[in-house]
Design an enzyme around this catalytic site. Structure first.
Site, PDB file in Angstrom:
ATOM      1  N   LYS A 178     -45.791  -1.343 -10.186  1.00  0.00           N
ATOM      2  CA  LYS A 178     -44.610  -0.891 -11.049  1.00  0.00           C
ATOM      3  C   LYS A 178     -43.634  -2.293 -11.306  1.00  0.00           C
ATOM      4  CE  LYS A 178     -41.028   2.574 -10.121  1.00  0.00           C
ATOM      5  NZ  LYS A 178     -40.608   3.643  -9.046  1.00  0.00           N
TER       6      LYS A 178
ATOM      7  N   SER B  61     -39.883   7.841 -11.187  1.00  0.00           N
ATOM      8  CA  SER B  61     -39.759   6.963 -12.088  1.00  0.00           C
ATOM      9  C   SER B  61     -41.010   6.027 -12.296  1.00  0.00           C
ATOM     10  CB  SER B  61     -38.746   5.763 -11.676  1.00  0.00           C
ATOM     11  OG  SER B  61     -39.094   5.499 -10.291  1.00  0.00           O
TER      12      SER B  61
ATOM     13  N   SER C 275     -40.206   9.189  -6.465  1.00  0.00           N
ATOM     14  CA  SER C 275     -40.874   8.687  -7.653  1.00  0.00           C
ATOM     15  C   SER C 275     -42.299   8.203  -7.403  1.00  0.00           C
ATOM     16  CB  SER C 275     -40.017   7.278  -7.746  1.00  0.00           C
ATOM     17  OG  SER C 275     -38.817   7.575  -8.609  1.00  0.00           O
TER      18      SER C 275
HETATM   19  N1  GLN Z   1     -35.809  10.822  -9.583  1.00  0.00           N
HETATM   20  C1  GLN Z   1     -34.874  10.407  -8.391  1.00  0.00           C
HETATM   21  C2  GLN Z   1     -33.801   9.617  -8.865  1.00  0.00           C
HETATM   22  O1  GLN Z   1     -33.607   9.506 -10.094  1.00  0.00           O
HETATM   23  C3  GLN Z   1     -35.854   9.635  -7.643  1.00  0.00           C
HETATM   24  C4  GLN Z   1     -35.927   7.966  -8.098  1.00  0.00           C
HETATM   25  C5  GLN Z   1     -36.896   7.200  -7.079  1.00  0.00           C
HETATM   26  O2  GLN Z   1     -37.483   7.605  -6.237  1.00  0.00           O
HETATM   27  N2  GLN Z   1     -36.919   6.070  -7.620  1.00  0.00           N
HETATM   28  O3  GLN Z   1     -32.942   9.285  -8.070  1.00  0.00           O
END
Ligand code: GLN
Length: 461
Positions: free
Chosen positions: A67, A140, A164
């Protein structure tokens, strides 16, 4: 092909490292055109790095995707934001260092700074779900999941702050593991919510996930929250004879009927195993999402202050009347969701609201932690769906941030309490995957992976 098979082929000289690079890079350009899963394809970097390389680690030459909020020295690391468009990593994250000489195919697309659940908040365009390109791949770590499910990489490393890794794994029919907070080093990860963030693994099956965890787990003195515990071999299956599994009582609202049904069906299958099942009705868990979206933006607002155009980030090349005009210009490159979270975070931390929001949320986080401790004295694992809905359409939730935040309903509790959790593919519904989430006790990833393996190889087949 799984990692073990490719490893064997490499060892038996059925395929050479340079053939691997030829095949996977060729495919990467094609897949990237269709899905936009990579922010960069690292062909020059990887070919140079692996020149004259020998088999020296568990994952030598195995194609992987990282990532793009994880630093790798000599590559551009954007965190999915235009503010870091030209940021060249000065060092390598510990988890990447520990992977050894794997074949880095590319840096995966993500919601800017990992804020999102669909990879639509990226400054570098949306990633499409390879299984159905009208759908999001989740987020994400959507780029990582899209690359792995397309077969351009056999594994990927993402970050999981509230889901994510697990949510995109679920949306792409893959396995996603969020390890216990402190098991894998955060050194070199671009921080989001530091008391929540962990590096995690996305792979096509449980055995590959265990193999990758063997490489990346372990104490790191460069991360002050890293925990020094005895090393385990996660590929060794644990024979747990008398298990007690908690079933999370479904919330009244917010879970789609397809997901509720798929979950019910999986619970029925569970009862075929020699496992005690009990329904668990938590008292405080329903506050998880609300306090997550207070605490995480608070930590975000602190972590984002370093992108001031002086220490990090876009440096405008002109003269300004005042320092605030300079900041305004430098920080104008932040994507909308980044601005929204910084605003929420600075608000909840402000003098007038700190007690009402940040402090209260911290107290509730502690209540939830205590409740988990109590509940897990009696059960070994807790199961729930990974996501409340199936993969949604691109554009469906972008205008309504609250409905996007609801995607994390089942995943955020594990981050609030720091426990390990895995998502494994559940039944396919109308050609789309749903995920089953299993949460385990801290540092019991060996048992968590063993149960997941059992489900993947016995129950689902
Ligand atoms: N979808 C969650 C957020 O937007 C988790 C994001 C993540 O785990 N980086 O905060």
């Amino acid at each position: 092909m799984n990692i073990a098979e490719l490893k064997k082929n490499i060892k038996d000289k059925k395929i050479s490292p340079s053939e691997i690079l030829d095949i996977y890079f060729k495919k990467a350009y094609v897949v990237n055109k269709d899905t936009n899963c990579f922010i960069s394809i690292t062909e020059d970097y990887t070919r140079k790095r692996l020149q004259n390389s020998k088999i020296e680690s568990e994952l030598s030459f195995i194609p992987g995707v990282i990532k793009d909020n994880i630093n790798i020295k000599g590559t551009i690391t954007t965190a999915g934001s235009r503010i870091l468009e030209n940021y060249k990593s000065p060092y390598t994250a510990t988890v990447v260092e520990k992977l050894g000489n794997f074949s880095l195919i590319g840096k995966g697309n993500l919601d800017a700074f990992a804020f999102g659940s669909s990879t639509e908040n990226s400054g570098f365009g949306v990633t499409k779900n390879p299984l159905d390109t009208s759908k999001v791949p989740g987020g994400s770590s959507g780029g990582v999941a899209a690359a792995v499910v397309s077969g351009v990489s056999l594994f990927g490393i993402g970050t999981d702050t509230g889901g994510s890794v697990r949510q995109p794994a679920s949306f792409c029919g893959l396995v996603g593991l969020k390890p216990t907070y402190g098991l894998c080093s955060r050194f070199g990860l671009i921080a989001m919510g530091s008391s929540f963030d962990v590096p995690g693994i996305i792979a096509t099956n449980v055995s590959d996930t265990a193999l990758v965890l063997n490489s990346i787990a372990g104490f790191d003195k460069k991360d002050s929250t890293s925990i020094n515990i005895e090393k385990k071999d996660y590929t060794k299956l644990k024979d747990d004879s008398k298990l007690k599994v908690g079933i999370l009582k479904m919330p009244k609202d917010g879970v789609s009927t397809e997901i509720a049904k798929a979950f019910d069906d999986s619970v029925k299958l569970f009862s075929k195993l020699n496992i005690d099942l009990v329904e668990i009705d938590f008292k405080y868990i329903s506050y998880s999402l609300a306090i997550y979206y207070i605490l995480v933006p608070a930590e975000i607002s602190a972590n984002m202050s370093r992108y001031d155009g002086i220490r990090f980030g876009f440096h405008p090349d002109k003269n300004f009347e005042s320092i605030s005009d300079f900041y305004k210009d430098a920080r104008s490159k932040f994507e909308d969701e980044v601005k929204r979270r910084v605003m929420i975070g600075t608000y909840t931390l402000s003098q007038g609201y700190y007690d009402a929001y940040y402090n209260k949320a911290t107290q509730i986080r502690n209540l939830i932690k205590n409740e988990f401790k109590e509940v897990f004295k009696d059960i070994d694992f807790l199961i729930s769906p990974t996501t409340p809905t199936l993969p949604f359409n691109i554009g469906e939730k972008t205008k309504d941030p609250l409905s996007m935040y609801l995607s994390d309903l089942f995943t955020v509790p594990a981050n609030l309490v720091g426990y390990p959790a895995i998502s494994i593919p559940n039944k396919k519904i109308d050609n789309l995957y749903s995920g089953l989430q299993i949460m385990g006790r801290p540092f019991e990833e060996d048992r968590l992976l063993s149960l997941s393996y059992l489900i993947e190889n016995q129950l689902w087949k």
